[in-house]
Design a protein around this motif. Sequence first.
Motif, PDB file in Angstrom:
ATOM      1  N   PRO A   6       0.835  -1.206   0.000  1.00  0.00           N
ATOM      2  CA  PRO A   6       0.000   0.000   0.000  1.00  0.00           C
ATOM      3  C   PRO A   6       0.871   1.258   0.000  1.00  0.00           C
ATOM      4  N   VAL A   7       0.491   2.242  -0.808  1.00  0.00           N
ATOM      5  CA  VAL A   7       1.286   3.479  -0.883  1.00  0.00           C
ATOM      6  C   VAL A   7       0.372   4.706  -0.870  1.00  0.00           C
ATOM      7  N   ALA A   8       0.851   5.741  -0.194  1.00  0.00           N
ATOM      8  CA  ALA A   8       0.207   7.053  -0.237  1.00  0.00           C
ATOM      9  C   ALA A   8       1.237   8.164  -0.361  1.00  0.00           C
ATOM     10  N   THR A   9       2.494   7.863   0.058  1.00  0.00           N
ATOM     11  CA  THR A   9       3.552   8.861   0.059  1.00  0.00           C
ATOM     12  C   THR A   9       4.843   8.259  -0.490  1.00  0.00           C
ATOM     13  N   GLU A  10       5.786   9.132  -0.791  1.00  0.00           N
ATOM     14  CA  GLU A  10       7.105   8.688  -1.248  1.00  0.00           C
ATOM     15  C   GLU A  10       7.801   7.858  -0.179  1.00  0.00           C
ATOM     16  N   GLN A  11       7.513   8.143   1.095  1.00  0.00           N
ATOM     17  CA  GLN A  11       8.141   7.375   2.168  1.00  0.00           C
ATOM     18  C   GLN A  11       7.741   5.906   2.092  1.00  0.00           C
ATOM     19  N   HIS A  12       6.488   5.631   1.718  1.00  0.00           N
ATOM     20  CA  HIS A  12       6.051   4.242   1.574  1.00  0.00           C
ATOM     21  C   HIS A  12       6.847   3.534   0.475  1.00  0.00           C
ATOM     22  N   TYR A  16       3.510  -5.364  -6.577  1.00  0.00           N
ATOM     23  CA  TYR A  16       2.307  -4.586  -6.870  1.00  0.00           C
ATOM     24  C   TYR A  16       2.238  -3.405  -5.916  1.00  0.00           C
ATOM     25  N   LEU A  17       1.947  -2.231  -6.444  1.00  0.00           N
ATOM     26  CA  LEU A  17       1.677  -1.071  -5.596  1.00  0.00           C
ATOM     27  C   LEU A  17       0.169  -0.837  -5.561  1.00  0.00           C
ATOM     28  N   GLN A  18      -0.348  -0.574  -4.378  1.00  0.00           N
ATOM     29  CA  GLN A  18      -1.786  -0.408  -4.183  1.00  0.00           C
ATOM     30  C   GLN A  18      -2.053   0.938  -3.527  1.00  0.00           C
ATOM     31  N   ARG A  31      -4.024  11.364  -5.559  1.00  0.00           N
ATOM     32  CA  ARG A  31      -2.590  11.595  -5.428  1.00  0.00           C
ATOM     33  C   ARG A  31      -1.851  10.277  -5.230  1.00  0.00           C
ATOM     34  N   ALA A  32      -2.406   9.409  -4.378  1.00  0.00           N
ATOM     35  CA  ALA A  32      -1.778   8.111  -4.134  1.00  0.00           C
ATOM     36  C   ALA A  32      -1.790   7.256  -5.393  1.00  0.00           C
ATOM     37  N   THR A  33      -2.880   7.327  -6.147  1.00  0.00           N
ATOM     38  CA  THR A  33      -2.975   6.548  -7.383  1.00  0.00           C
ATOM     39  C   THR A  33      -1.937   6.998  -8.397  1.00  0.00           C
TER      40      THR A  33
END
Length: 215
Positions: free
Chosen positions: A154-160, A179-181, A188-190
């Motif tokens: 799961p990603v929402a930010t560059e830190q992830h 896979y990035l989710q 923005r996350a997408t």
Amino acid sequence: MFETIQGEGSFTGQPSIFIRLQGCPVGCSWCDTKHTWEIDPEREVSAPVMLSKNAETDEWAEFSIADLLQTIAENGWQAKHIVLTGGEPCMVDLEPLCRVFEESGFSIQVETSGTFEVLVSPKCWVTVSPKVNMRGGYKVLGSAMQRANEIKHPVATEQHVDDLKALLVEHQVTDTPVYLQPISQKERATQLAIDTCIANNWRLSIQVHKYIGIE
């Protein structure tokens, strides 16, 4: 326990029977199944009561492997792919369950945070969704990363993204599909996930079931 379409990762679109196990100490802030975190003895119900639920609940029931197979038969479910999820399913030894289901003609997939030893059959498909620096304080295990058939992050930010890259280097993961989710399907996350997938030759997982409005 329910039959639906797998909406994430390599098996997207696959008819599947989801078995959701109760209990998870990891503490992800964005978790969409927080009702599965606690195993409260006072919230235990009978198997028939649990199966009658059609909304999120922190109630839980105990099933034997035979009970699970019987439930599938009694409901007339046709899917031959089983997804063990949670909660955190790898809190328990899943190998006996995997072997019985495989002997009964099912394929098995386990979705785990990678913070517990993955005890499954050799044929089991392991989806590791590594959880870094969560409230529970659990570390992602190298053994889990090495056992993964796919990594779904799961990603929402560059830190992830940076956290994932560090894990891949630390545990020498090179050939496993990634896979990035996007978290919460936010625009923005997408876009971050799309751009990162293109830059790294990774794959996008968009939680199809949420877009089409199924469980």
